[in-house]
Design an enzyme around this catalytic site. Sequence first.
Site, short mmCIF file in Angstrom:
data_model
loop_
_atom_site.label_atom_id
_atom_site.label_comp_id
_atom_site.label_asym_id
_atom_site.label_seq_id
_atom_site.Cartn_x
_atom_site.Cartn_y
_atom_site.Cartn_z
N ASP A 39 40.20 -29.22 -13.26
CA ASP A 39 39.13 -30.22 -13.13
C ASP A 39 39.70 -31.61 -13.43
O ASP A 39 39.86 -31.98 -14.58
CB ASP A 39 38.01 -29.85 -14.11
CG ASP A 39 36.81 -30.78 -14.02
OD1 ASP A 39 36.95 -31.90 -13.50
OD2 ASP A 39 35.73 -30.38 -14.49
N LYS B 242 46.37 -45.77 -14.49
CA LYS B 242 46.16 -45.16 -13.17
C LYS B 242 47.49 -44.63 -12.65
O LYS B 242 47.56 -43.56 -12.03
CB LYS B 242 45.55 -46.20 -12.21
CG LYS B 242 45.07 -45.61 -10.90
CD LYS B 242 46.12 -45.59 -9.81
CE LYS B 242 45.57 -45.05 -8.51
NZ LYS B 242 46.60 -44.95 -7.46
N HIS C 46 57.76 -48.42 -1.59
CA HIS C 46 56.50 -47.87 -1.11
C HIS C 46 56.36 -48.00 0.41
O HIS C 46 55.75 -47.17 1.06
CB HIS C 46 55.39 -48.67 -1.79
CG HIS C 46 54.04 -48.04 -1.73
ND1 HIS C 46 53.73 -46.90 -2.42
CD2 HIS C 46 52.93 -48.41 -1.07
CE1 HIS C 46 52.49 -46.59 -2.18
NE2 HIS C 46 51.97 -47.49 -1.36
P1 NAD Z 1 35.59 -19.98 -16.92
O1 NAD Z 1 34.32 -19.74 -17.66
O2 NAD Z 1 35.63 -19.82 -15.44
O3 NAD Z 1 36.73 -19.05 -17.52
C1 NAD Z 1 36.99 -18.93 -18.86
C2 NAD Z 1 36.82 -17.47 -19.24
O4 NAD Z 1 37.97 -16.70 -18.89
C3 NAD Z 1 36.68 -17.32 -20.73
O5 NAD Z 1 35.35 -17.53 -21.13
C4 NAD Z 1 37.20 -15.90 -20.96
O6 NAD Z 1 36.14 -14.99 -20.94
C5 NAD Z 1 38.10 -15.61 -19.78
N1 NAD Z 1 39.55 -15.51 -20.16
C6 NAD Z 1 40.42 -14.58 -19.69
N2 NAD Z 1 41.65 -14.78 -20.20
C7 NAD Z 1 41.57 -15.84 -21.02
C8 NAD Z 1 42.52 -16.56 -21.80
N3 NAD Z 1 43.82 -16.22 -21.87
N4 NAD Z 1 42.09 -17.65 -22.47
C9 NAD Z 1 40.81 -18.05 -22.41
N5 NAD Z 1 39.86 -17.40 -21.69
C10 NAD Z 1 40.23 -16.31 -20.98
O7 NAD Z 1 36.20 -21.39 -17.21
P2 NAD Z 1 35.99 -22.53 -18.26
O8 NAD Z 1 37.35 -22.97 -18.54
O9 NAD Z 1 35.13 -22.17 -19.42
O10 NAD Z 1 35.17 -23.61 -17.39
C11 NAD Z 1 35.82 -24.39 -16.46
C12 NAD Z 1 34.88 -24.86 -15.36
O11 NAD Z 1 33.75 -25.55 -15.91
C13 NAD Z 1 35.57 -25.83 -14.47
O12 NAD Z 1 35.34 -25.44 -13.14
C14 NAD Z 1 34.88 -27.15 -14.78
O13 NAD Z 1 34.90 -27.98 -13.64
C15 NAD Z 1 33.50 -26.74 -15.16
N6 NAD Z 1 32.65 -27.65 -15.97
C16 NAD Z 1 33.11 -28.83 -16.49
C17 NAD Z 1 32.28 -29.67 -17.23
C18 NAD Z 1 32.82 -30.97 -17.82
O14 NAD Z 1 34.01 -31.19 -17.80
N7 NAD Z 1 31.98 -31.85 -18.39
C19 NAD Z 1 30.96 -29.27 -17.46
C20 NAD Z 1 30.53 -28.05 -16.94
C21 NAD Z 1 31.38 -27.25 -16.18
#
Ligand code: NAD
Length: 410
Positions: free
Chosen positions: A256, A240, A354
């Site tokens: 996240d 933690k 603290h």
């Molecule tokens: P996202 O889909 O918002 O963005 C990712 C997209 O950005 C990619 O698919 C791509 O098209 C684009 N992109 C542009 N430049 C890029 C680069 N340099 N590298 C990679 N992609 C690039 O985000 P994500 O990261 O797929 O999803 C994150 C969200 O999903 C968070 O808000 C999270 O809280 C949520 N989420 C989390 C869980 C879990 O942790 N279990 C489950 C579902 C959703």
Amino acid sequence: MTLEALAALSGAAGLTPGQADHMVENAVGVFGLPLGVAMNFVVNGREVLVPMAIEEPSVVAGASFMAKLARAGGGFQATSSEPQMIAQLQVLDLKDPDEARRRVLDHQAEILAEVDQVDPVIAGLGGGARDLEARVLRETAIGPMLIVHLIVDVRDAMGANAVNTAAERLAPRLEQLTGGRVHLRILSNLADRRLASARCRIPVSTLAFGDYSGERVRDGIIEAWAFAEADPYRAATHNKGILNGVDAVVIATGNDWRAIEAGAHAYAARSGRYTSLSRWSTGSDGGLEGELEMPMALSTVGGATRVHPAARAALELMGVRSARELAEVIVSVGLAQNLAALRALATEGIQRGHMGLHARQVAIAAGATGEMVERVAQRMVEEGLVRIDRARELLEGPSAAAGPRSETKA
Ligand code: NAD
């Protein structure tokens, strides 16, 4: 930094209620947290200012102080693996799960090619499907099931949306291949293919303070770590402490933190026994050596990192160019934070450092504002009586500068 970014960080122009309304359902406003900047961090030879969003006193100060000690040994050396996330597919109703597993693995190349183009942006940046794993879980509450892992390089995304989409796309093909029914299709937060690690070396002379020799502090820290390594009750608190630092930067950058928390604790239990995420030892030159490794599913492009103005500004302040670089800074902060807690616990105890900060929060909770916060807090620390009833008394009394009331102190 641009003036716009500075305004976002200061809170003067952060997330608006309108933007918040686009982010979640039933938004009625925005919720603030203090944003501090940790100083003295040198990660892989680069000076970094580290934004930390956190309500707990002592965290920013602890990280900054330990980064200063680590600086004397060259700062933090951090590395990260390729940004590979795991999507899980649960295949049920199989007559022969082992045969189904074989069929999936026999078609690996074709399956990977099929999902590689699910996100053309990620594929265009050099990411995409990388690997396939398949395991039979024989003894579950509902009988055997086949679990298929799709491994995707998500570049600078956290990857949840990217891999969940890929898993959903893959499901019909898996059903066709196995004759089973695909049930869940979702990423795993045990992102053990996406690790970041940091090391630091503190010269023993740097550890000395007050009546404590450097050797005594070093050995005390290693003794404290050994406790966490052996005992889950202690390890939970030890980890933690690491997450105090990690989460603060994860939140400041709009990432996240639940995903990071889930990954950290699951990784800490990967041997079947929950243990410390970090390791401390004596180096060949007598210095204190620390290392920390943990999953880091972070983004610099998706989710709130691009939507929240303060998160964008935090990334600008850090000057990180990729999610991997962000992970390397954050794991270094986790190691520094761990050291801060261990050093305090192994020497004068956690409360001393603290209390000053805690006293300010107690003063505010009692209704103090402006300069009265500091005056009431200082008085309570001097008295060794940091309690809300005393804070109220000091506020209600003729002046916070007046002498303490002996009956209360008793
Ligand atoms: P996202 O889909 O918002 O963005 C990712 C997209 O950005 C990619 O698919 C791509 O098209 C684009 N992109 C542009 N430049 C890029 C680069 N340099 N590298 C990679 N992609 C690039 O985000 P994500 O990261 O797929 O999803 C994150 C969200 O999903 C968070 O808000 C999270 O809280 C949520 N989420 C989390 C869980 C879990 O942790 N279990 C489950 C579902 C959703």
